[in-house]
Design an enzyme around this catalytic site. Sequence first.
Site, PDB file in Angstrom:
ATOM      1  N   ALA A   1      90.385  51.274  52.521  1.00 56.52           N
ATOM      2  CA  ALA A   1      90.860  52.646  52.688  1.00 56.52           C
ATOM      3  C   ALA A   1      92.227  52.912  53.360  1.00 56.52           C
ATOM      4  CB  ALA A   1      89.809  53.856  53.008  1.00 56.52           C
ATOM      5  N   ASP A   2      92.115  52.246  54.620  1.00 56.50           N
ATOM      6  CA  ASP A   2      93.407  52.370  55.336  1.00 56.50           C
ATOM      7  C   ASP A   2      94.246  51.679  54.532  1.00 56.50           C
ATOM      8  OD1 ASP A   2      92.811  53.808  57.590  1.00 56.50           O
ATOM      9  OD2 ASP A   2      91.550  52.022  58.308  1.00 56.50           O
ATOM     10  N   ILE A   3      94.013  50.417  54.093  1.00 53.58           N
ATOM     11  CA  ILE A   3      95.113  49.355  53.443  1.00 53.58           C
ATOM     12  C   ILE A   3      95.809  50.239  52.125  1.00 53.58           C
ATOM     13  CG2 ILE A   3      95.736  47.306  52.444  1.00 53.58           C
ATOM     14  CD1 ILE A   3      93.561  46.178  54.319  1.00 53.58           C
TER      15      ILE A   3
ATOM     16  N   ALA B   1      98.118  52.890  53.060  1.00 49.22           N
ATOM     17  CA  ALA B   1      99.193  52.275  53.845  1.00 49.22           C
ATOM     18  C   ALA B   1     100.140  51.876  52.791  1.00 49.22           C
ATOM     19  CB  ALA B   1      98.954  51.133  54.356  1.00 49.22           C
TER      20      ALA B   1
END
Length: 420
Positions: A191-193, A196
């Site tokens: 989810a972070d990637i 980003a």
Amino acid sequence: MEIQHTEPQSLAATASPLSLPLPLPLPLPLEGITVIAVEQAVAAPFATRQLADLGARVIKVERLDGGDFARGYDTAARGLASHFVWCNRGKESIALDLKDPRGLDVVRRLVADADVFVQNLAQGAAARLGLDAATLCAAHPRLVAVDISGYGVSGPYADKRAYDMLVQCEAGLVSVTGTPEQPVKAGIPAADIAAAMYAFSGVLAALVRRGTTGRGGPVEVSMLEALAEWMGHPLHHAMHDGVPPARTGLAHAVIAPYDAYPTADGGRVLLSVQNDREWRRLAEQVLGQPELGTDPAYATNAARVAHRERTDALVGKALGALGADEAVARLEAAGIACARLRDLREVAEHPQLTARGRWREVGTPVGPLRALLPPITLPGGDDARMGDVPALGEHTEALLRAVGMTDDGIAALRRDGVVA
């Protein structure tokens, strides 16, 4: 003497390639772009690291008490946190107390001369500081300002805490990952990637628009919406067919054989048969049973899926008698897509990455560490700028001087605990 007249030839047709002038190397595409980032964890830092690798100057604003909390996640990188080393090379670090008006004033001075601002503070925190995208873009029309959040700035989930694993669950990734018995989260912060990379591409798109209109503008990215987009295939499958794809571990829900199989030397080799022609080649050249190619129980993918256990048993028996290298060699000779199931130490020594020269060394406070070149390759230009990983507050004094602070002013900020 008779003069022969011929049609003129182009320079490219007459000159030797070695005699042509070589073009000047292209600069990195974000050379001259300045980014201010009030960031933490992974989503915003990974986005701004992409910008730094492509030539942007990235100034990372950190808390006084330990800085970006990702600095403390672990000590695996020779005493540094692996997440931080991965996401923060090529940046300058300034440590400020943003709750003090003087610290906030420093950020505003930095933003006044910047092209891009990125933040992923807790929901509402940036707005309280006047550092949300809408406020900053109203004051600086050429600025591209990015708000990264967990669930977006509105809606019933707007104020909900959003960590990567939680968003993986909310976006349905966990529901399709794992075995039939056990759902699992992805082994990377997906989810972070996802957030980003959409923030990164959003900045690039906004900069292109600024080049034609002269105006920047806000960019909003939420972790949930980014990861939900990545869920496109299973999501559409469930919405339109009514049945979500089954969790199948390393197997494929609708293709067989498609799985990882143990080899005689303790390895595992994954193979994928994409059509019935490939199955016939596998049966003849790897399984040593050409009759299986036309056997009604296996001849079509639908039949192999219906008899998955028997199909897997046949493949497993054949590969289980071979070492991993021999299994891969036979599969490749038969034109069957295959791969080694590698652990991370093997990935670090992957022959393809080595052959293509993808490893570099990056400076850090504990000395040089290996790092991969980013996957965006721009032939004809400079390599990505893989700058040093900064120590907390390493560039504070230089940046304070750059925004016009005097020696006395800097000393006062240090004395009062506003900067470090």
